[in-house]
Design a protein around this motif. Structure first.
Motif, mmCIF file in Angstrom:
data_model
loop_
_atom_site.group_PDB
_atom_site.id
_atom_site.type_symbol
_atom_site.label_atom_id
_atom_site.label_comp_id
_atom_site.label_asym_id
_atom_site.label_seq_id
_atom_site.Cartn_x
_atom_site.Cartn_y
_atom_site.Cartn_z
ATOM 1 N N GLU A 106 0.833 -1.208 0.000
ATOM 2 C CA GLU A 106 0.000 0.000 0.000
ATOM 3 C C GLU A 106 0.864 1.253 0.000
ATOM 4 O OE1 GLU A 106 -3.459 2.123 2.770
ATOM 5 O OE2 GLU A 106 -2.888 0.026 3.114
ATOM 6 N N GLN A 107 1.960 1.221 0.753
ATOM 7 C CA GLN A 107 2.853 2.374 0.805
ATOM 8 C C GLN A 107 3.535 2.595 -0.547
ATOM 9 O OE1 GLN A 107 3.083 4.454 3.341
ATOM 10 N NE2 GLN A 107 4.617 5.762 2.349
ATOM 11 N N GLN A 108 3.999 1.524 -1.165
ATOM 12 C CA GLN A 108 4.650 1.655 -2.472
ATOM 13 C C GLN A 108 3.689 2.176 -3.524
ATOM 14 O OE1 GLN A 108 6.057 -2.340 -3.029
ATOM 15 N NE2 GLN A 108 7.798 -2.109 -1.646
ATOM 16 N N ARG A 109 2.435 1.771 -3.446
ATOM 17 C CA ARG A 109 1.462 2.186 -4.457
ATOM 18 C C ARG A 109 1.098 3.660 -4.366
ATOM 19 N NH1 ARG A 109 -2.501 -3.188 -4.569
ATOM 20 N NH2 ARG A 109 -0.999 -4.497 -5.707
ATOM 21 N N LYS A 110 1.491 4.313 -3.283
ATOM 22 C CA LYS A 110 1.284 5.759 -3.212
ATOM 23 C C LYS A 110 2.127 6.501 -4.240
ATOM 24 C CE LYS A 110 -0.059 5.879 1.681
ATOM 25 N NZ LYS A 110 0.297 6.345 3.047
ATOM 26 N N LEU A 111 3.162 5.827 -4.747
ATOM 27 C CA LEU A 111 3.996 6.423 -5.787
ATOM 28 C C LEU A 111 3.366 6.333 -7.171
ATOM 29 C CD1 LEU A 111 7.425 4.907 -4.679
ATOM 30 C CD2 LEU A 111 6.707 7.270 -4.388
ATOM 31 N N LEU A 112 2.373 5.464 -7.332
ATOM 32 C CA LEU A 112 1.841 5.176 -8.665
ATOM 33 C C LEU A 112 1.281 6.389 -9.409
ATOM 34 C CD1 LEU A 112 0.216 1.641 -8.311
ATOM 35 C CD2 LEU A 112 2.073 2.311 -9.836
ATOM 36 N N PRO A 113 0.560 7.304 -8.772
ATOM 37 C CA PRO A 113 0.066 8.445 -9.556
ATOM 38 C C PRO A 113 1.180 9.218 -10.264
ATOM 39 C CG PRO A 113 -1.125 8.305 -7.501
ATOM 40 C CD PRO A 113 -0.032 7.280 -7.417
ATOM 41 N N ASP A 114 2.311 9.443 -9.574
ATOM 42 C CA ASP A 114 3.423 10.144 -10.230
ATOM 43 C C ASP A 114 4.140 9.256 -11.231
ATOM 44 O OD1 ASP A 114 3.057 12.586 -9.015
ATOM 45 O OD2 ASP A 114 4.471 12.194 -7.386
ATOM 46 N N MET A 115 4.180 7.946 -10.965
ATOM 47 C CA MET A 115 4.801 7.031 -11.911
ATOM 48 C C MET A 115 3.958 6.936 -13.181
ATOM 49 S SD MET A 115 5.844 4.128 -9.083
ATOM 50 C CE MET A 115 6.396 2.855 -10.213
ATOM 51 N N ILE A 116 2.689 6.680 -13.000
ATOM 52 C CA ILE A 116 1.795 6.520 -14.145
ATOM 53 C C ILE A 116 1.621 7.829 -14.903
ATOM 54 C CG2 ILE A 116 -0.640 6.103 -14.737
ATOM 55 C CD1 ILE A 116 -0.616 3.921 -12.561
ATOM 56 N N GLY A 117 1.653 8.936 -14.169
ATOM 57 C CA GLY A 117 1.495 10.243 -14.809
ATOM 58 C C GLY A 117 2.738 10.740 -15.510
ATOM 59 N N GLY A 118 3.848 10.017 -15.377
ATOM 60 C CA GLY A 118 5.060 10.381 -16.097
ATOM 61 C C GLY A 118 5.946 11.382 -15.398
ATOM 62 N N GLU A 119 5.560 11.830 -14.213
ATOM 63 C CA GLU A 119 6.442 12.727 -13.472
ATOM 64 C C GLU A 119 7.668 11.966 -12.979
ATOM 65 O OE1 GLU A 119 5.969 16.029 -13.378
ATOM 66 O OE2 GLU A 119 4.267 15.555 -14.695
ATOM 67 N N LEU A 120 7.498 10.679 -12.708
ATOM 68 C CA LEU A 120 8.604 9.797 -12.354
ATOM 69 C C LEU A 120 8.775 8.777 -13.480
ATOM 70 C CD1 LEU A 120 7.822 9.080 -8.579
ATOM 71 C CD2 LEU A 120 9.462 10.733 -9.508
ATOM 72 N N LEU A 121 9.914 8.811 -14.138
ATOM 73 C CA LEU A 121 10.177 7.907 -15.258
ATOM 74 C C LEU A 121 10.894 6.659 -14.752
ATOM 75 C CD1 LEU A 121 9.968 7.729 -18.403
ATOM 76 C CD2 LEU A 121 12.327 8.574 -18.461
ATOM 77 N N GLY A 122 10.478 5.503 -15.259
ATOM 78 C CA GLY A 122 11.011 4.244 -14.754
ATOM 79 C C GLY A 122 11.954 3.526 -15.701
ATOM 80 N N ALA A 123 12.747 2.617 -15.125
ATOM 81 C CA ALA A 123 13.621 1.730 -15.886
ATOM 82 C C ALA A 123 13.523 0.329 -15.293
ATOM 83 C CB ALA A 123 15.067 2.217 -15.853
ATOM 84 N N TYR A 124 13.798 -0.656 -16.124
ATOM 85 C CA TYR A 124 13.596 -2.062 -15.790
ATOM 86 C C TYR A 124 14.943 -2.755 -15.861
ATOM 87 C CZ TYR A 124 10.664 -6.315 -15.739
ATOM 88 O OH TYR A 124 10.016 -7.486 -15.404
ATOM 89 N N CYS A 125 15.503 -3.106 -14.716
ATOM 90 C CA CYS A 125 16.874 -3.611 -14.655
ATOM 91 C C CYS A 125 16.885 -5.127 -14.470
ATOM 92 C CB CYS A 125 17.630 -2.938 -13.517
ATOM 93 S SG CYS A 125 17.696 -1.147 -13.650
#
Length: 379
Positions: A106-125
């Protein structure tokens, strides 16, 4: 060439129209310059995110679009037809959001709005210098030290290595084999996470890839995604969806190459006739058009299985295999249609050909896709 699409809702048609408008206005005019400079268009990803196009397959409760995968893939196809590096960036970012969306706390999913909205860009290592296809043999290790994991090792071929805000790190927390692998969600600013020099690639030059060194990088233990030892399952489940993303990118690239070749053949004259009126070339284009349509149909059929909650791993492998092989074939023939003009950078088919090759490699080489399909036949 206009693609006749059947979409599941009026909202989906509106999304495709929005994607087409943005692709024509924001992507197409910039691609040549960014590719020449090798410059990643980070702000364009923010624009797509703020327009709602980065989180289409994710639930609305996290700021996503709540759209079926078949809609998301067709948006991706439109973007790829204008600028493959941007579409690939969207696909990789969507893949990078998956572990937290599907397995996060639940705590990690609080990041999802910024992740999904593109404010936080992700990489897959996941990939490593000595182990790309053999993901279960990865060597990057994370040892528990109090309330942190200390990560050491090297990852390779990481898209967004110099631009990402967060990394999904697949690392060994246990013994050998798939059962010893876990997934950590790390802030890119974490001390000890060091992107290396960008690789000199054949194509997708505006989306640099690089190795990432982990030099005793301390990642908080509450950033473990899912239970320890569950990382390989997370990685493979995510890759099933990611392979569909690459298949859609391949369809968009192939369609763009076909459209350019057809347009050129309609205008170019030889021996007093349009070259498209010569049967040999006309039949070649007919074959290419058929293959592009078949790749699209195979990709969307796999997506509809996913949307229905049915097994789709094998169909995703087939779609990725066929669509990317088709993109390679279509771009080679598109260059041939243009003749000498196709070999110079004045026409985009030269770039399309260089870009198509990587699609046969990423998200599992096409040899791995054949292995997945062959195993299903032998079972």
């Amino acid at each position: 060439m206009t693609v006749d699409r059947i979409l599941p809702s009026e909202e989906a048609y509106d999304l495709l129209a929005l994607a087409t408008e943005l692709a024509d206005r924001e992507l197409a005019p910039r691609v040549a310059e960014h590719e020449a400079r090798g410059e990643f268009p980070r702000e364009l990803l923010r624009t797509l995110g703020r327009s709602g196009l980065l989180g289409l397959p994710y639930p609305t409760e996290y700021g996503g679009g709540g759209q079926p995968y078949e809609v998301y893939l067709q948006v991706l196809e439109v973007l790829a037809g204008r600028w493959l590096a941007v579409a690939e960036a969207v696909s990789v970012h969507t893949l990078s959001c998956y572990p937290v969306a599907a397995y996060g706390t639940e705590q990690q999913r609080k990041l999802l709005p910024d992740m999904i909205g593109g404010e936080l860009l992700g990489a897959y290592c996941l990939s490593e210098p000595q182990g790309g296809s053999d993901a279960a043999a990865l060597a990057t290790r994370a040892r528990r030290d109090g309330d942190h994991y200390v990560v050491t090792g090297t990852k390779a071929w990481i898209t967004h290595a110099h631009s990402a805000d967060f990394y999904n790190i697949f690392c060994r927390t246990g013994g050998s084999g798939a059962g010893g692998i876990s997934c950590l969600l790390a802030d890119a600013r974490t001390a000890g996470i060091v992107p290396q020099a960008a690789e000199r690639t054949m194509g997708l030059r505006s989306s640099p890839v690089a190795q990432i060194a982990f030099d005793d990088a301390r990642v908080p233990a509450d950033r473990l995604v899912g239970p320890e030892g569950h990382g390989f399952t997370i990685a493979m489940t995510a890759l099933d969806s990611g392979r569909l993303g690459i298949a859609a990118c391949a369809v968009g690239l192939a369609q763009a190459a076909l459209d350019h070749a057809v347009g050129y053949a309609r205008e170019r004259e030889q021996f007093g006739h349009r070259v498209i009126d010569f049967q040999g070339l006309r039949f070649m284009l007919a074959d290419l058009a058929t293959q592009v349509s078949a790749a699209r149909a195979l990709t969307l059929a796999a997506a509809r299985l996913r949307d229905a909650g049915r097994p789709y791993s094998v169909e995703a492998a087939k779609a990725k295999l066929f669509a990317t092989d088709t993109a390679m074939r279509v771009t080679i023939d598109a260059v041939q249609v243009l003749g000498g003009a196709g070999y110079v950078a004045d026409h985009p088919v030269e770039r399309y050909l260089r870009e198509a090759k990587v699609l046969q490699i990423v998200e599992g080489t096409n040899q791995i896709q054949r292995l997945v399909v062959a195993r299903s036949l032998a079972a």
